[in-house]
Design a protein around this motif. Structure first.
Motif, mmCIF file in Angstrom:
data_model
loop_
_atom_site.group_PDB
_atom_site.id
_atom_site.type_symbol
_atom_site.label_atom_id
_atom_site.label_comp_id
_atom_site.label_asym_id
_atom_site.label_seq_id
_atom_site.Cartn_x
_atom_site.Cartn_y
_atom_site.Cartn_z
ATOM 1 N N GLY A 110 8.016 3.760 0.462
ATOM 2 C CA GLY A 110 6.655 3.362 0.110
ATOM 3 C C GLY A 110 5.844 4.397 -0.627
ATOM 4 O O GLY A 110 4.634 4.224 -0.830
ATOM 5 N N PHE A 111 6.478 5.476 -1.054
ATOM 6 C CA PHE A 111 5.768 6.503 -1.810
ATOM 7 C C PHE A 111 5.784 6.188 -3.303
ATOM 8 O O PHE A 111 6.760 5.638 -3.830
ATOM 9 C CB PHE A 111 6.430 7.872 -1.609
ATOM 10 C CG PHE A 111 6.163 8.509 -0.274
ATOM 11 C CD1 PHE A 111 5.056 9.328 -0.097
ATOM 12 C CD2 PHE A 111 7.007 8.285 0.800
ATOM 13 C CE1 PHE A 111 4.809 9.927 1.130
ATOM 14 C CE2 PHE A 111 6.775 8.865 2.037
ATOM 15 C CZ PHE A 111 5.662 9.686 2.206
ATOM 16 N N ASP A 112 4.713 6.563 -3.991
ATOM 17 C CA ASP A 112 4.725 6.620 -5.442
ATOM 18 C C ASP A 112 5.312 7.971 -5.840
ATOM 19 O O ASP A 112 5.127 8.976 -5.136
ATOM 20 C CB ASP A 112 3.313 6.451 -5.996
ATOM 21 C CG ASP A 112 2.734 5.088 -5.663
ATOM 22 O OD1 ASP A 112 3.497 4.099 -5.675
ATOM 23 O OD2 ASP A 112 1.523 5.011 -5.370
ATOM 24 N N LEU B 253 11.488 -1.173 -7.605
ATOM 25 C CA LEU B 253 11.183 -1.205 -6.173
ATOM 26 C C LEU B 253 9.705 -1.469 -5.909
ATOM 27 O O LEU B 253 9.269 -1.497 -4.756
ATOM 28 C CB LEU B 253 11.597 0.119 -5.528
ATOM 29 C CG LEU B 253 13.096 0.440 -5.567
ATOM 30 C CD1 LEU B 253 13.341 1.882 -5.113
ATOM 31 C CD2 LEU B 253 13.885 -0.520 -4.681
ATOM 32 N N GLY B 254 8.941 -1.614 -6.994
ATOM 33 C CA GLY B 254 7.521 -1.931 -6.851
ATOM 34 C C GLY B 254 6.624 -0.737 -6.637
ATOM 35 O O GLY B 254 5.474 -0.890 -6.204
ATOM 36 N N ARG B 255 7.104 0.457 -6.980
ATOM 37 C CA ARG B 255 6.307 1.661 -6.798
ATOM 38 C C ARG B 255 5.874 2.228 -8.148
ATOM 39 O O ARG B 255 6.548 2.030 -9.165
ATOM 40 C CB ARG B 255 7.099 2.746 -6.056
ATOM 41 C CG ARG B 255 7.618 2.344 -4.718
ATOM 42 C CD ARG B 255 6.649 2.275 -3.570
ATOM 43 N NE ARG B 255 5.230 2.413 -3.798
ATOM 44 C CZ ARG B 255 4.327 1.593 -3.252
ATOM 45 N NH1 ARG B 255 4.704 0.557 -2.516
ATOM 46 N NH2 ARG B 255 3.045 1.790 -3.448
ATOM 47 N N ARG B 256 4.745 2.934 -8.141
ATOM 48 C CA ARG B 256 4.298 3.628 -9.345
ATOM 49 C C ARG B 256 5.160 4.874 -9.540
ATOM 50 O O ARG B 256 5.592 5.510 -8.568
ATOM 51 C CB ARG B 256 2.832 4.025 -9.230
ATOM 52 C CG ARG B 256 1.870 2.848 -9.176
ATOM 53 C CD ARG B 256 0.429 3.344 -9.247
ATOM 54 N NE ARG B 256 0.139 4.270 -8.159
ATOM 55 C CZ ARG B 256 -0.730 5.272 -8.240
ATOM 56 N NH1 ARG B 256 -1.365 5.517 -9.380
ATOM 57 N NH2 ARG B 256 -0.949 6.049 -7.192
ATOM 58 N N ILE C 140 0.843 -1.198 0.000
ATOM 59 C CA ILE C 140 0.000 0.000 0.000
ATOM 60 C C ILE C 140 0.878 1.247 0.000
ATOM 61 O O ILE C 140 1.852 1.337 0.738
ATOM 62 C CB ILE C 140 -0.934 0.000 1.225
ATOM 63 C CG1 ILE C 140 -1.893 -1.191 1.153
ATOM 64 C CG2 ILE C 140 -1.712 1.303 1.318
ATOM 65 C CD1 ILE C 140 -2.733 -1.368 2.394
ATOM 66 N N SER C 141 0.511 2.217 -0.827
ATOM 67 C CA SER C 141 1.306 3.431 -0.951
ATOM 68 C C SER C 141 1.186 4.306 0.294
ATOM 69 O O SER C 141 0.112 4.437 0.882
ATOM 70 C CB SER C 141 0.841 4.232 -2.172
ATOM 71 O OG SER C 141 1.506 5.475 -2.248
#
Length: 268
Positions: A29-31, A54-57, A3-4
């Motif tokens: 954890g930020f987009d 890193l799996g982020r948008r 979760i972002s």
């Protein structure tokens, strides 16, 4: 994908401190919306690729931060692509090393346009978006050691970085009622492509002789750096770590501050 923690926009993020901030906030954890001037498109895409891994948008929003309509469009594009804006990092800047007498109006105007008008526009349009969203936010700007202490051969650069402190304090006063905190960071000598070009020799040490031709001024500046408690040159990650904290929920009671990250040169 976890979760972002929110959506952040970082200006000047193609390299150096901006790149490190972008990667750190992505790990947090930020987009991320990445900005720099359009000519740095390949570097921005490279950073974007790292953030995706890193799996982020992530999205790329090129713009010249000194141009009103481009900053407005940059914020709008970030919101359209990622769904909002929670953290604005006004990091983009240019450096000049010149004395008052040898400086030109053109170099003064360019430095102030990027380093002072740019953050002003970023603060303004980020604040407007955050107010519309109604759940607060974080605005963080780039000052400098020379925005806290006057150094010779820094008339335009120093003025622009002192300006960030005033802008940050006024914005903090105005935006606190909306749950928006506004702070700045003040790096000392940090090893980045910009500082390597401006102030360092080939070995990575500060080139005092070239930087400050006047021997009296040079002696004073060298004494400042010789007496710094932490002797080594800082790294971009050192700045990214304080930005990470200021962007976090834990920093909700800190606003209007300009935090030194300089090894102890400026202790106020």
């Amino acid at each position: 994908m976890s979760i972002s923690k929110g959506i952040t926009l970082i200006t000047g993020s193609a390299q150096g401190i901006g790149r490190s901030i972008a990667l750190r906030l992505a790990r947090d954890g930020f987009d991320v919306a990445l900005n720099d001037v359009p000519t740095k498109g390949p570097q921005l895409e490279s950073v974007a690729t790292e953030i995706k891994s890193l799996g982020r948008r992530v999205c790329v929003v090129p713009a010249d931060v000194s141009v009103d309509e481009q900053v407005k469009g940059m914020v709008n594009d970030a919101v359209t692509n990622l769904g909002g804006l929670d953290v604005m990092i006004a990091n983009a800047g240019v450096g000049t090393v010149t004395s008052l007498i040898s400086s030109t109006v053109e170099s003064w105007d360019h430095t102030l346009a990027v380093n002072a008008r740019g953050p002003y526009l970023c603060y303004k349009y980020a604040a407007m978006q955050m107010i519309d969203q109604g759940h607060g936010g974080r605005i963080i700007g780039a000052s400098s050691l020379v925005g806290k202490m006057a150094f010779p051969n820094n008339c335009a650069y120093g003025a622009s970085k002192f300006a960030i402190r005033g802008l940050t304090q006024v914005a903090a006063l105005e935006l606190g009622k909306y749950g928006i905190t506004v702070n700045a960071y003040a790096p000392g000598a940090i090893q980045t492509p910009l500082t390597e070009e401006m102030i360092m020799d080939e070995s990575g040490k500060i080139d005092f002789e070239t930087l400050i031709p006047d021997p009296v001024s040079r002696k004073w500046v060298m004494s400042v750096f010789e007496n710094v408690p932490i002797k080594h040159i800082g790294q971009p990650e050192d700045i990214a770590s304080i930005v990470s904290y200021l962007a976090s929920k834990e920093a909700h009671f800190i606003t209007g501050q300009c935090i030194s990250v300089d090894g102890g040169i400026c202790m106020s």
